[in-house]
Design a protein around this motif. Structure first.
Motif, PDB file in Angstrom:
ATOM      1  N   UNK A  27       1.092  -1.630  -0.281  1.00  8.36           N
ATOM      2  CA  UNK A  27       0.292   0.073   0.077  1.00  8.36           C
ATOM      3  C   UNK A  27       1.020   1.199   0.156  1.00  8.36           C
ATOM      4  N   UNK A  28       2.175   1.616   0.605  1.00  6.05           N
ATOM      5  CA  UNK A  28       3.048   2.019   1.009  1.00  6.05           C
ATOM      6  C   UNK A  28       3.458   2.676  -0.783  1.00  6.05           C
ATOM      7  N   UNK A  42      -5.467   0.096  -7.412  1.00  6.83           N
ATOM      8  CA  UNK A  42      -4.488  -0.778  -6.904  1.00  6.83           C
ATOM      9  C   UNK A  42      -4.807  -1.158  -5.262  1.00  6.83           C
ATOM     10  N   UNK A  43      -5.289  -0.252  -4.139  1.00  3.76           N
ATOM     11  CA  UNK A  43      -5.635  -0.146  -3.277  1.00  3.76           C
ATOM     12  C   UNK A  43      -6.739  -0.698  -2.663  1.00  3.76           C
ATOM     13  N   UNK A  48      -9.366  -6.233  -1.489  1.00  3.65           N
ATOM     14  CA  UNK A  48     -10.472  -7.084  -1.565  1.00  3.65           C
ATOM     15  C   UNK A  48      -9.626  -7.716  -2.288  1.00  3.65           C
ATOM     16  N   UNK A  49      -8.610  -8.380  -2.486  1.00  4.93           N
ATOM     17  CA  UNK A  49      -7.599  -9.551  -3.577  1.00  4.93           C
ATOM     18  C   UNK A  49      -6.272 -10.353  -2.455  1.00  4.93           C
ATOM     19  N   UNK A  50      -4.968  -8.765  -3.000  1.00  5.78           N
ATOM     20  CA  UNK A  50      -4.511  -9.474  -2.253  1.00  5.78           C
ATOM     21  C   UNK A  50      -4.716 -10.049  -0.670  1.00  5.78           C
ATOM     22  N   UNK A  51      -4.874  -9.203  -0.149  1.00  7.66           N
ATOM     23  CA  UNK A  51      -5.219  -8.932   1.549  1.00  7.66           C
ATOM     24  C   UNK A  51      -5.676  -9.913   2.464  1.00  7.66           C
ATOM     25  N   UNK A  52      -7.039 -10.280   1.157  1.00  9.01           N
ATOM     26  CA  UNK A  52      -7.672 -12.045   2.370  1.00  9.01           C
ATOM     27  C   UNK A  52      -6.637 -13.099   1.131  1.00  9.01           C
ATOM     28  N   UNK A  53      -6.201 -13.004   0.647  1.00 10.26           N
ATOM     29  CA  UNK A  53      -4.909 -13.686   0.351  1.00 10.26           C
ATOM     30  C   UNK A  53      -4.639 -14.444   0.923  1.00 10.26           C
TER      31      UNK A  53
END
Length: 126
Positions: A27-28, A42-43, A48-53
């Motif tokens: 995110x930075x 991108x955020x 919704x995709x990278x963080x839950x995975x």
């Protein structure tokens, strides 16, 4: 004497580096280098995709040895919460909801992994 290769400290450091990379560095980079609308897109992709995975992978890793890695599903959402409050807006309640969702995903993945391992262990003993 245990080597650093198999120590719990190594597992903690690897988990912490993974969390810092996904929840803080990505995110930075999106905030600092992507232009306005692209940074927002991108955020959203991260949230919704990278963080839950990532939360599911951390939970699965915790489910393999829950007595030693119980903190994995908690570590990710905590790092996310502090990094989101630091990068975006402090004390934004929406980030608490995201963090709680990531925690639930991680705990569910840990529980499912643990149950599947117990089922496989019982079926292999028969």
């Amino acid at each position: 004497m245990r080597s650093f290769r198999s120590s719990p400290t190594r597992c903690l450091l690897l988990a912490l580096m993974a969390c810092l990379g996904v929840y803080l560095l990505l995110p930075g980079l999106a905030v600092w280098f992507a232009p306005g609308d692209a940074g927002m897109a991108l955020c959203f992709l991260l949230f919704f995709a990278v963080n839950p995975i990532t939360a599911a992978v951390m939970g699965t890793a915790a489910g393999l040895r829950p007595s030693r890695r119980w903190y994995f599903p908690i570590l990710g959402p905590m790092v996310f919460l502090f990094s989101a409050w630091g990068l975006f807006s402090f004390a934004e309640p929406a980030f608490l909801w995201y963090s709680g969702g990531y925690l639930m995903i991680g705990l569910a993945a840990m529980g499912i992994t643990f149950l599947l391992r117990m089922i496989n262990k019982k079926s292999s003993q028969r």
